[in-house]
Design a protein around this motif. Structure first.
Motif, PDB file in Angstrom:
ATOM      1  N   ALA A 146       6.424   0.090  -6.770  1.00 57.72           N
ATOM      2  CA  ALA A 146       6.137  -0.596  -6.245  1.00 57.72           C
ATOM      3  C   ALA A 146       6.457  -2.047  -6.301  1.00 57.72           C
ATOM      4  CB  ALA A 146       4.890  -0.607  -6.424  1.00 57.72           C
ATOM      5  N   PHE A 179       5.954   2.477  -0.964  1.00 59.95           N
ATOM      6  CA  PHE A 179       5.764   1.419   0.004  1.00 59.95           C
ATOM      7  C   PHE A 179       5.815   0.739   1.027  1.00 59.95           C
ATOM      8  CE2 PHE A 179       5.465   2.419  -4.623  1.00 59.95           C
ATOM      9  CZ  PHE A 179       4.012   2.017  -4.990  1.00 59.95           C
ATOM     10  N   ILE A 192      -0.895  -3.944  -5.440  1.00 59.06           N
ATOM     11  CA  ILE A 192      -1.466  -2.874  -4.710  1.00 59.06           C
ATOM     12  C   ILE A 192      -2.961  -2.587  -4.535  1.00 59.06           C
ATOM     13  CG2 ILE A 192      -0.292  -0.333  -4.597  1.00 59.06           C
ATOM     14  CD1 ILE A 192       1.973  -2.647  -5.631  1.00 59.06           C
ATOM     15  N   LEU A 193      -2.339  -1.821  -3.025  1.00 63.38           N
ATOM     16  CA  LEU A 193      -4.471  -1.986  -2.296  1.00 63.38           C
ATOM     17  C   LEU A 193      -4.305  -0.156  -2.795  1.00 63.38           C
ATOM     18  CD1 LEU A 193      -3.570  -4.178   0.918  1.00 63.38           C
ATOM     19  CD2 LEU A 193      -4.772  -4.495  -0.912  1.00 63.38           C
ATOM     20  N   ASP A 194      -5.600   0.140  -3.366  1.00 59.93           N
ATOM     21  CA  ASP A 194      -6.423   0.912  -3.150  1.00 59.93           C
ATOM     22  C   ASP A 194      -8.001   1.087  -2.417  1.00 59.93           C
ATOM     23  OD1 ASP A 194      -7.140   3.748  -4.668  1.00 59.93           O
ATOM     24  OD2 ASP A 194      -7.639   2.972  -6.186  1.00 59.93           O
ATOM     25  N   ILE A 195      -7.189   2.044  -1.248  1.00 55.26           N
ATOM     26  CA  ILE A 195      -7.729   2.272   0.057  1.00 55.26           C
ATOM     27  C   ILE A 195      -8.473   3.683   0.499  1.00 55.26           C
ATOM     28  CG2 ILE A 195      -8.286  -0.453  -0.048  1.00 55.26           C
ATOM     29  CD1 ILE A 195      -7.181  -0.575   2.075  1.00 55.26           C
ATOM     30  N   SER A 207      -3.949  -4.810  -8.712  1.00 56.06           N
ATOM     31  CA  SER A 207      -4.208  -4.058  -8.011  1.00 56.06           C
ATOM     32  C   SER A 207      -6.036  -4.456  -7.322  1.00 56.06           C
ATOM     33  CB  SER A 207      -4.433  -2.891  -8.262  1.00 56.06           C
ATOM     34  OG  SER A 207      -5.284  -2.567  -9.327  1.00 56.06           O
ATOM     35  N   ILE A 263       0.663  -1.409   0.025  1.00 56.77           N
ATOM     36  CA  ILE A 263      -0.001  -0.026  -0.244  1.00 56.77           C
ATOM     37  C   ILE A 263       0.823   1.371   0.119  1.00 56.77           C
ATOM     38  CG2 ILE A 263       0.292   0.037   2.760  1.00 56.77           C
ATOM     39  CD1 ILE A 263      -3.117   0.757   2.602  1.00 56.77           C
ATOM     40  N   ALA A 264       0.828   1.809  -1.011  1.00 57.01           N
ATOM     41  CA  ALA A 264       1.529   3.163  -1.231  1.00 57.01           C
ATOM     42  C   ALA A 264       1.327   3.762   0.533  1.00 57.01           C
ATOM     43  CB  ALA A 264       0.609   4.461  -2.276  1.00 57.01           C
ATOM     44  N   SER A 265       3.042   4.942   0.966  1.00 59.72           N
ATOM     45  CA  SER A 265       2.623   5.464   2.021  1.00 59.72           C
ATOM     46  C   SER A 265       3.971   6.723   1.811  1.00 59.72           C
ATOM     47  CB  SER A 265       3.010   4.487   2.768  1.00 59.72           C
ATOM     48  OG  SER A 265       3.535   5.360   4.033  1.00 59.72           O
ATOM     49  N   GLN A 286     -14.255   1.576  -1.662  1.00 58.67           N
ATOM     50  CA  GLN A 286     -14.695   2.587  -0.980  1.00 58.67           C
ATOM     51  C   GLN A 286     -15.310   1.632   0.312  1.00 58.67           C
ATOM     52  OE1 GLN A 286     -13.274   5.693  -2.181  1.00 58.67           O
ATOM     53  NE2 GLN A 286     -12.577   4.455  -3.269  1.00 58.67           N
ATOM     54  N   GLY A 334      -9.068  -2.819  -5.484  1.00 56.12           N
ATOM     55  CA  GLY A 334     -10.011  -0.956  -4.557  1.00 56.12           C
ATOM     56  C   GLY A 334     -11.165  -1.894  -4.050  1.00 56.12           C
TER      57      GLY A 334
END
Length: 305
Positions: A202, A186, A208-211, A241, A180-182, A245, A243
């Motif tokens: 990455a 990552f 890759i988590l998109d949350i 990936s 996860i991007a930070s 919401q 994701g």
């Protein structure tokens, strides 16, 4: 008048009667032998043979009592000698276990296994270095294992003594299942959402988590990781990936493949089976979207539909 004389008794008859009286009369055992005079009336006087017997018995009694005392002293000496020897052995064992260099932890005799690139090996060495030279008997092995479990990348750890001066340390590493991007890099997460490590680029072999980030979105992260845990490994290797919401709108995209609408994490095991069948059977080979949110009624569609 003529004088009456007693009748005369022949001498032979008189001699025979005297011998009878002498034979019937009790004999005096203490009478002195002919020619000797022994007074039995003198106080404190005993026959010689009787006094000798008394002296002999007394001497034997004294010897037996003395021998008994010597035997008891020997037994006491042996008993206390055994106690002293046992105490000396205990003291020696305690000294060997607690103070002797023979049982001091030798870093060269530490057996370490289970270390992977996700585990900080230098941190493990630093923890174990705190106990170099310590008595193996006094080491708090459970505490050492707890210290290792607190390290990054370590899921579990077991520590065992290897006498006389070693340890056997087995590490169960954590394996990253997503990133996860930070900030500018990552963060690598395992299946329990525990941070395994950080990378600048990455990773190509992890989804890759998109949350949304934040403590309020922990349930979304849990739902996404539940989906990841249930995907077959060959399918997970194709996920680029993931994701969501909300916790009910999980989707992920396959490398060179369609997007998969998963929905909630409920029935994830069944959804994974249905998706695997659809991908291997070729039913979804031309589809842009595979919808398994209702696993008993899966559908495929094109992007423009």
């Amino acid at each position: 008048m003529a004088e009456r004389r007693p009748p005369s008794v022949p001498a032979r008859r008189l001699h025979t009667e005297q011998r009878r009286r002498d034979a019937s009369a009790p004999r005096d055992k203490t009478a002195a032998a002919p020619g000797r005079t022994l007074s039995t009336d003198a106080p404190g006087r005993q026959p010689v043979k009787r006094r000798e017997r008394v002296d002999t018995v007394t001497h034997r009694m004294q010897e037996r009592l003395a021998e008994r005392r010597r035997t008891e002293r020997r037994r006491a000496a042996v008993k206390w000698g055994r106690y002293g020897l046992a105490a000396a052995v205990v003291v020696l064992i305690v000294w060997l276990a607690l103070r002797s260099p023979l049982f001091s932890l030798d870093p060269a005799k530490v057996e370490l296994s289970g270390v992977t690139p996700e585990v900080d090996a230098m941190a493990i060495d630093a923890v174990l270095a705190e106990y170099d030279g310590a008595s193996l008997a006094l080491l708090n092995v459970p505490h050492i294992a707890d210290q290792l479990r607190d390290l990054v990348g370590v899921q579990d750890a077991t520590v065992e003594r290897v006498w006389p001066a070693g340890l056997r340390v087995a590490i169960t590493p954590r394996h990253p299942v997503a990133a996860i991007a930070s900030g500018e890099g990552f963060v690598l997460l395992d299946a329990d959402a525990v941070t395994v490590g950080e990378v600048d680029v990455a990773p190509v072999n992890l989804p890759i988590l998109d949350i949304p980030l934040g403590t309020d979105n922990d349930r979304i992260l849990d739902a996404v990781l539940e989906v990841v845990r249930n995907l077959p490994q060959d399918v997970l290797d194709r996920v680029s990936s993931v994701g969501a919401q909300t916790e009910d709108t999980v989707t992920f995209t396959l490398r060179d493949g369609p997007r998969v609408e998963w929905g909630s994490s409920q029935d994830s095991a069944l959804k994974a089976q249905v998706l695997d069948v659809m991908l291997t059977s070729g039913v979804a080979s031309t589809a842009d979207v595979i919808d398994v949110s209702a696993p008993t009624l899966p559908i495929t569609r094109h992007q423009d539909s």
